[in-house]
Motif scaffolding. Structure first.
Motif, mmCIF file in Angstrom:
data_model
loop_
_atom_site.group_PDB
_atom_site.id
_atom_site.type_symbol
_atom_site.label_atom_id
_atom_site.label_comp_id
_atom_site.label_asym_id
_atom_site.label_seq_id
_atom_site.Cartn_x
_atom_site.Cartn_y
_atom_site.Cartn_z
ATOM 1 N N GLN B 3 -38.007 9.630 66.677
ATOM 2 C CA GLN B 3 -37.766 9.217 65.305
ATOM 3 C C GLN B 3 -38.493 10.091 64.294
ATOM 4 O O GLN B 3 -38.063 10.190 63.155
ATOM 5 C CB GLN B 3 -38.217 7.767 65.121
ATOM 6 C CG GLN B 3 -37.278 6.772 65.789
ATOM 7 C CD GLN B 3 -37.552 5.367 65.338
ATOM 8 O OE1 GLN B 3 -38.677 5.036 65.050
ATOM 9 N NE2 GLN B 3 -36.523 4.559 65.285
ATOM 10 N N GLY B 142 -46.512 4.235 67.710
ATOM 11 C CA GLY B 142 -45.358 4.843 67.059
ATOM 12 C C GLY B 142 -45.738 5.989 66.142
ATOM 13 O O GLY B 142 -44.943 6.914 65.918
ATOM 14 N N PRO B 184 -45.067 -0.441 66.144
ATOM 15 C CA PRO B 184 -43.861 -1.001 65.520
ATOM 16 C C PRO B 184 -43.573 -2.404 66.036
ATOM 17 O O PRO B 184 -43.750 -2.684 67.218
ATOM 18 C CB PRO B 184 -42.749 -0.046 65.981
ATOM 19 C CG PRO B 184 -43.410 1.101 66.641
ATOM 20 C CD PRO B 184 -44.768 0.684 67.044
ATOM 21 N N HIS B 187 -37.573 -5.257 64.950
ATOM 22 C CA HIS B 187 -36.889 -5.471 63.670
ATOM 23 C C HIS B 187 -36.069 -6.761 63.661
ATOM 24 O O HIS B 187 -36.109 -7.534 62.698
ATOM 25 C CB HIS B 187 -35.985 -4.268 63.363
ATOM 26 C CG HIS B 187 -35.325 -4.356 62.024
ATOM 27 N ND1 HIS B 187 -36.010 -4.227 60.848
ATOM 28 C CD2 HIS B 187 -34.042 -4.601 61.680
ATOM 29 C CE1 HIS B 187 -35.182 -4.375 59.827
ATOM 30 N NE2 HIS B 187 -33.977 -4.596 60.302
ATOM 31 N N TYR B 260 -41.443 3.205 59.884
ATOM 32 C CA TYR B 260 -41.186 1.822 60.308
ATOM 33 C C TYR B 260 -41.326 0.845 59.142
ATOM 34 O O TYR B 260 -41.223 -0.364 59.345
ATOM 35 C CB TYR B 260 -42.153 1.393 61.418
ATOM 36 C CG TYR B 260 -42.191 2.314 62.604
ATOM 37 C CD1 TYR B 260 -41.160 2.319 63.548
ATOM 38 C CD2 TYR B 260 -43.247 3.207 62.780
ATOM 39 C CE1 TYR B 260 -41.193 3.175 64.635
ATOM 40 C CE2 TYR B 260 -43.285 4.065 63.867
ATOM 41 C CZ TYR B 260 -42.263 4.052 64.784
ATOM 42 O OH TYR B 260 -42.292 4.900 65.859
ATOM 43 N N VAL B 264 -45.107 -3.476 61.042
ATOM 44 C CA VAL B 264 -45.987 -2.865 62.048
ATOM 45 C C VAL B 264 -47.285 -3.652 62.188
ATOM 46 O O VAL B 264 -47.651 -4.426 61.310
ATOM 47 C CB VAL B 264 -46.357 -1.417 61.661
ATOM 48 C CG1 VAL B 264 -45.119 -0.546 61.518
ATOM 49 C CG2 VAL B 264 -47.192 -1.365 60.383
ATOM 50 N N ASN B 353 -38.423 -2.518 54.743
ATOM 51 C CA ASN B 353 -38.220 -3.073 56.081
ATOM 52 C C ASN B 353 -36.771 -2.883 56.514
ATOM 53 O O ASN B 353 -35.890 -3.669 56.180
ATOM 54 C CB ASN B 353 -38.564 -4.566 56.095
ATOM 55 C CG ASN B 353 -38.347 -5.188 57.467
ATOM 56 O OD1 ASN B 353 -38.585 -4.547 58.488
ATOM 57 N ND2 ASN B 353 -37.867 -6.422 57.498
ATOM 58 N N ASP B 355 -34.020 -1.118 59.716
ATOM 59 C CA ASP B 355 -33.859 -0.550 61.049
ATOM 60 C C ASP B 355 -33.698 0.957 60.869
ATOM 61 O O ASP B 355 -32.612 1.454 60.576
ATOM 62 C CB ASP B 355 -32.632 -1.161 61.728
ATOM 63 C CG ASP B 355 -32.364 -0.537 63.097
ATOM 64 O OD1 ASP B 355 -33.095 0.399 63.478
ATOM 65 O OD2 ASP B 355 -31.419 -0.981 63.777
ATOM 66 N N TYR B 356 -34.809 1.665 61.031
ATOM 67 C CA TYR B 356 -34.824 3.104 60.729
ATOM 68 C C TYR B 356 -34.052 3.943 61.747
ATOM 69 O O TYR B 356 -33.937 5.150 61.572
ATOM 70 C CB TYR B 356 -36.275 3.602 60.625
ATOM 71 C CG TYR B 356 -36.964 3.192 59.330
ATOM 72 C CD1 TYR B 356 -37.347 1.871 59.099
ATOM 73 C CD2 TYR B 356 -37.233 4.132 58.329
ATOM 74 C CE1 TYR B 356 -37.965 1.491 57.923
ATOM 75 C CE2 TYR B 356 -37.860 3.757 57.141
ATOM 76 C CZ TYR B 356 -38.225 2.441 56.947
ATOM 77 O OH TYR B 356 -38.842 2.071 55.773
#
Lengths: 396, 396
Positions: B3, B142, B184, B187, B260, B264, B353, B355-356
């Motif tokens: 990521q 992460g 992380p 989500h 994220y 987190v 916030n 979902d990356y």
């Protein structure tokens, strides 16, 4: 979770009895006897003087072990590998260490805390099973299956590392199901086998497995039922995993799963919560292993058989009266001792050991599982997929 | 790991002194004093009778707590949430439980085993730092950053839940760096806040954090240096994380990370192994929080400030003489107590916030961090991104 989307988990066998399936697959005879944990190679090493495991076990205590200079076996590598085992050591030894128990390896875990005084009234077994599997996924399981506990795979005796004796083992009454969980190992690290470095892949696999199994067991306990978390202790993971529909048996004596190949650990929870059981799957592994000998060809101590499955094992550290490919555990472990670390070249070179997140690998695995398996084996050789990544390169 | 590829971690500030950076960002005055752990809201609840935390803490013991009927707070939810905390409880309480210590929350961990008797001769600080970060990533971090330990963020006193007294706290001599790790959270689970169910997101975050921090501390110990694993104990994670270049401070008093968002947990390792430090990052969060009040608007107990940063806190459970948005910890925690579980609506509704892993969300975050931030805020509202996923829907 998302990885399962693209993969049909193979052909479910048609409503077969889980126990019958293994009887037939492995031609288990009536003479079959449960395995005594004392004869497991790691425990056998404690009492059989023909195995001298000291070089292996002492290397896990870096306070008393001098790492080597060679890459993959130097101070960084042993420091990393031993750290990867840290949580498993701490949780596994804190309760009964003085009694010589190692929870997760000789004995199941006893760290569960009191759950609900009365069991939750469950609406349906299907829904319970779905939620348990959902939870297991959140706790780190890559694939989760359920089987009835087939007592043949529970050790006949429990071995004590303190007294060096084994005593008859029976699961607490009422335990009916095993929830079997597949813990994926890191693909990149596993490409460096054999090395102290790659031993971290093993250690981290166990760490995730212990977290997953104990958390799931606590979840079920909290629902008001009984549950026991287990790693390599208490019973044989592979037959339970096969019965739970999580994979097939490979020539290297390991479970081959449809979405992570053989690069996995297995954790389990024994429980009495009512669950739906899964069906064993058959997706072409046996046919592939019949034409592939990569693991056997690449095993330095020649511990993996090249021929057909046999019903007599190389020695008493494996099951008898069951027809299968059986690794010579003594040869295998002696090679580990000589290296001061575990080896899984057989995982590394297995054509099923791929990075399944890449579509081209998934295509390759489809080839392996069909009539073009010979082509896939050829492509695997040409592409040098099983080649070792040098530990120095892994560190970057 | 992958990521990070698509995301430039924001503009590194130009070689500023880490301590100076915070001085300027938060206008810290000379009157600033280290925080006494006794005043932390969770510890304060143990001695301040104006807070009655019983309903909150007892719900974590399902043997003595009856779950409700409502979805998100029923037996499944509490069983799942409590299980998610299991490993953290077991490891945190086994050594010094009788002394009233809770490792990871009031005291740092003491489960490290003996390392190498002599420290490894390190070739370069750059290479050491790179390898430590690589290892941390394997252990579950992460994002990993390093700062020099700024003593201002270490608690002035350590609180004992047994004696209800606090004693002066100083880290063992020689500890120079904090390795800060971003853990992380899931989500999907975090979209269900507030609920006992979503409390599992918190619990699992801590479980991974404890595994990560302890394993990394053991790795450094194995290399022959000193290392201490820590979660919420010993010092304030957010300023250390900002100094270590892992994110910016948000209106909700939480760290906002570039890959994220705020969803987190933070874990840390204090160590004396020579490391290279990171630079704080600035990627537009402050400017965005200036125009966004979603967390404040959606906080049921109105614990999040709507206006400008202030240098006086709502009460003594927060820092003084530092200009920042400060949550009213007492209001916040009382809301938790009333619900029998933790709340993080502020995380759920935060436009950061997301979902990356989805490209469209990453585009949205780019908008938030630039001159089109108002457009992004509007789109976030129209798209109803912050809406709660009903716990019943989560279970499926």
């Amino acid at each position: 979770m998302s990885q399962t989307k693209w993969y049909k988990r193979g052909n479910k066998t048609n409503d077969v009895d889980q126990a019958d399936y293994l009887n037939k697959e492995f031609q288990i005879t009536e003479k079959f006897e449960r395995f005594d944990q004392k004869n497991d190679i790691f425990n056998r090493a404690m009492w059989d003087e023909t195995i001298n495991p000291k070089k292996f076990f002492t290397s896990y205590d870096i306070a008393n072990f001098a790492p080597k200079k060679s890459k993959g076996f130097d101070h960084w590598d042993f420091a990393f590998r031993n750290a990867s085992w840290h949580l498993t050591d701490v949780v596994g030894e804190y309760k009964y260490e003085s009694e010589g128990k190692v929870e997760g390896f000789t004995d199941y875990y006893s760290v569960q805390t009191a759950g609900s005084p009365s069991p939750l009234a469950l609406e349906s077994t299907t829904e319970t099973t779905r939620r348990i599997k959902l939870a297991a996924g959140m706790f780190g399981s890559g694939m989760t299956g359920v089987c009835e506990i087939d007592n043949r795979w529970i050790y006949s005796h429990n071995y004590s590392r303190k007294t060096q004796q084994s005593t008859p083992l029976d699961l607490p009454k009422g335990m009916k199901y095993a929830i079997v969980m597949i813990i994926p190992q890191d693909h990149g690290l596993s490409k460096t086998y054999p090395a102290a470095l790659s031993g971290a892949s093993t250690g981290l696999g166990y760490g995730t497995g212990l977290h997953c199994a104990n958390t799931l067991a606590q979840f079920i306990t909290n629902l008001g039922f009984n549950a026991i978390a287990s790693l390599n202790d208490t019973g044989l993971n592979i037959p339970l995993a096969i019965q739970a529909g999580l994979g097939e048996y490979g020539r290297h004596g390991l479970l081959i799963t449809p979405i992570y190949g053989p690069n996995v650990r297995i954790a389990k929870v024994f429980t009495d919560i009512p669950l739906e059981i899964d069906q064993p799957i058959n997706f072409g592994v046996k046919e592939f292993c019949n034409i592939c000998q990569k693991c056997a060809d690449n095993c330095p101590p020649r511990a993996i058989p090249k021929g057909e499955p046999q019903d007599t094992p190389p020695n008493f550290s494996s099951l008898s009266n069951i027809k299968k490919w059986t690794v010579d555990a003594k040869r295998c472990f002696k090679f580990w001792v000589g290296m001061n670390t575990d080896c899984a070249i057989c995982i590394r070179v297995c054509p099923y050991n791929k990075d399944y997140t890449k579509w081209w690998n998934r295509v390759g695995i489809r080839l392996a599982n069909g009539p073009l398996r010979k082509l896939m084996l050829k492509l695997d050789e040409i592409g040098k997929f099983g080649e070792r990544v040098l530990p120095g390169k892994w560190w970057g």
